[in-house]
Write a protein that holds these residues in place. Structure first.
Motif, PDB file in Angstrom:
ATOM      1  N   PHE A 252       7.739  -3.398   9.883  1.00 23.91           N
ATOM      2  CA  PHE A 252       6.944  -2.405   9.155  1.00 23.91           C
ATOM      3  C   PHE A 252       5.507  -2.399   9.680  1.00 23.91           C
ATOM      4  CE2 PHE A 252      10.002  -2.117   5.640  1.00 23.91           C
ATOM      5  CZ  PHE A 252      10.667  -3.328   5.747  1.00 23.91           C
ATOM      6  N   TRP A 253       4.890  -1.234   9.632  1.00 24.58           N
ATOM      7  CA  TRP A 253       3.457  -1.115   9.865  1.00 24.58           C
ATOM      8  C   TRP A 253       2.809  -0.515   8.626  1.00 24.58           C
ATOM      9  CZ3 TRP A 253       0.240  -3.263  13.089  1.00 24.58           C
ATOM     10  CH2 TRP A 253       0.684  -3.676  14.349  1.00 24.58           C
ATOM     11  N   TYR A 254       1.764  -1.233   8.144  1.00 28.49           N
ATOM     12  CA  TYR A 254       0.986  -0.773   7.004  1.00 28.49           C
ATOM     13  C   TYR A 254      -0.462  -0.587   7.431  1.00 28.49           C
ATOM     14  CZ  TYR A 254       4.749  -2.531   3.978  1.00 28.49           C
ATOM     15  OH  TYR A 254       5.954  -2.752   3.356  1.00 28.49           O
ATOM     16  N   ARG A 255      -1.129   0.230   6.665  1.00 32.25           N
ATOM     17  CA  ARG A 255      -2.573   0.385   6.797  1.00 32.25           C
ATOM     18  C   ARG A 255      -3.185  -0.065   5.473  1.00 32.25           C
ATOM     19  NH1 ARG A 255      -6.027   5.722   8.569  1.00 32.25           N
ATOM     20  NH2 ARG A 255      -7.903   5.104   7.388  1.00 32.25           N
ATOM     21  N   GLN A 256      -4.242  -0.882   5.564  1.00 32.15           N
ATOM     22  CA  GLN A 256      -4.894  -1.406   4.366  1.00 32.15           C
ATOM     23  C   GLN A 256      -6.333  -0.945   4.319  1.00 32.15           C
ATOM     24  OE1 GLN A 256      -5.046  -5.681   4.027  1.00 32.15           O
ATOM     25  NE2 GLN A 256      -5.773  -5.619   1.912  1.00 32.15           N
TER      26      GLN A 256
ATOM     27  N   LEU B 172       8.099  -1.542   0.811  1.00 32.76           N
ATOM     28  CA  LEU B 172       7.384  -1.849  -0.422  1.00 32.76           C
ATOM     29  C   LEU B 172       6.411  -0.732  -0.788  1.00 32.76           C
ATOM     30  CD1 LEU B 172       6.510  -5.569   0.355  1.00 32.76           C
ATOM     31  CD2 LEU B 172       7.966  -4.794  -1.505  1.00 32.76           C
ATOM     32  N   ILE B 173       6.250  -0.551  -2.092  1.00 30.81           N
ATOM     33  CA  ILE B 173       5.186   0.289  -2.633  1.00 30.81           C
ATOM     34  C   ILE B 173       4.193  -0.658  -3.290  1.00 30.81           C
ATOM     35  CG2 ILE B 173       4.593   2.127  -4.259  1.00 30.81           C
ATOM     36  CD1 ILE B 173       7.531   3.085  -3.915  1.00 30.81           C
ATOM     37  N   PHE B 174       2.949  -0.617  -2.822  1.00 30.96           N
ATOM     38  CA  PHE B 174       1.934  -1.567  -3.264  1.00 30.96           C
ATOM     39  C   PHE B 174       0.985  -0.939  -4.271  1.00 30.96           C
ATOM     40  CE2 PHE B 174       2.169  -5.375  -0.635  1.00 30.96           C
ATOM     41  CZ  PHE B 174       2.963  -4.977   0.419  1.00 30.96           C
ATOM     42  N   GLY B 175       0.465  -1.782  -5.159  1.00 29.21           N
ATOM     43  CA  GLY B 175      -0.686  -1.410  -5.959  1.00 29.21           C
ATOM     44  C   GLY B 175      -1.947  -1.560  -5.125  1.00 29.21           C
ATOM     45  N   LYS B 176      -3.091  -1.226  -5.729  1.00 29.57           N
ATOM     46  CA  LYS B 176      -4.343  -1.249  -4.984  1.00 29.57           C
ATOM     47  C   LYS B 176      -4.957  -2.633  -4.904  1.00 29.57           C
ATOM     48  CE  LYS B 176      -5.332   3.583  -5.885  1.00 29.57           C
ATOM     49  NZ  LYS B 176      -6.270   4.591  -6.422  1.00 29.57           N
TER      50      LYS B 176
ATOM     51  N   GLY C 240      -5.200  -0.179  -1.357  1.00 32.20           N
ATOM     52  CA  GLY C 240      -4.071  -1.073  -1.176  1.00 32.20           C
ATOM     53  C   GLY C 240      -3.447  -0.895   0.202  1.00 32.20           C
ATOM     54  N   LEU C 241      -2.165  -1.167   0.282  1.00 31.24           N
ATOM     55  CA  LEU C 241      -1.430  -1.023   1.536  1.00 31.24           C
ATOM     56  C   LEU C 241      -0.569   0.231   1.466  1.00 31.24           C
ATOM     57  CD1 LEU C 241      -1.977  -4.217   1.322  1.00 31.24           C
ATOM     58  CD2 LEU C 241      -0.091  -4.381   2.969  1.00 31.24           C
TER      59      LEU C 241
END
Lengths: 115, 114
Positions: free
Chosen positions: B33-37, A103-107, B42-43
């Motif tokens: 998946f690994w994300y950083r927030q 996914l590409i996320f918004g802020k 955002g992510l």
């Protein structure tokens, strides 16, 4: 570059009223999916609603509905009859066609529902 | 219900330490998946994996590595933690590969690097 833009960092709404969160995206793809995710103060992110780009009909899930304008690359979320439990961060996200689902996320937009 | 768990909710480490963040899902999902927030950003995707021992770089892989030895477990490794890696880390999984798949998220690990 493919991007998602949420222009409203924070919003508030009175309980029982309707609020619309905006989202625009940029892509040259013709096939993709769009999502709204909700992250309540407890921090577990959950899916609110999703929309397939090839479908013209706007997706709805109970009090949540989207206004998908493909030509304008716009994907807004409408919350009707807002409830206190709707208080959360809302993230618009986009999955490009041909990807493996990343996914590409918004802020994000921080929504506060006031009693 | 799909359950994605992360080993710690809060973690405090010192600069230079090696840090392991663990994620486990219980529904035989293929993708993880690994994300950083970070506030105002955002992510952002760090790494993802579509099969055991397979990994792909996301948008911000620098300073991180991952390991997926078993299908249900996906680890994020900070080889030498730095203060700019202070953040919330979110793990997610999907049943199958594909653009239509819903991502299921863990509760997050808030990491503070001193």
């Amino acid at each position: 570059a493919q991007t998602v833009t949420q222009s409203q960092p924070e919003m508030s709404v009175q309980e029982a009223e309707t609020v619309t969160l905006s989202c625009t995206y940029d892509t040259s793809e013709s096939n993709y999916y769009l999502f709204w995710y909700k992250q309540p103060p407890s921090r577990q992110m959950i899916l609110v609603i999703r929309q397939e780009a090839y479908k013209q009909q706007n997706a709805t899930e109970n009090r949540f509905s989207v206004n998908f304008q493909k030509a304008a690359k716009s994907f807004s979320l409408k919350i009707s009859d807002s409830q206190l439990g709707d208080t959360a961060m809302y993230f618009c996200a986009f999955t490009p066609g041909g990807s493996q689902g990343n996914l590409i996320f918004g802020k994000g937009t921080k929504l506060s529902v006031k009693p | 219900d799909v359950k994605v768990t992360q080993s710690s909710r809060y973690l405090v480490k010192r600069t230079g330490e090696k840090v392991f963040l663990e994620c486990v899902q219980d529904m035989d999902h293929e993708n993880m998946f690994w994300y950083r927030q970070d506030p105002g950003l955002g992510l952002r995707l760090i790494y993802f994996s579509y099969d055991v021992k397979m990994k792909e770089k996301g948008d911000i892989p620098e300073g991180y590595s991952v390991s997926r030895e078993k299908k249900e477990r996906f680890s994020l490794i900070l080889e030498s933690a730095s203060t700019n890696q202070t953040s919330m880390y979110l793990c997610a999984s999907t049943l199958l590969q594909g653009v239509q798949e819903t991502q299921y998220f863990g509760p997050g690990t808030r990491l503070l690097v001193l």
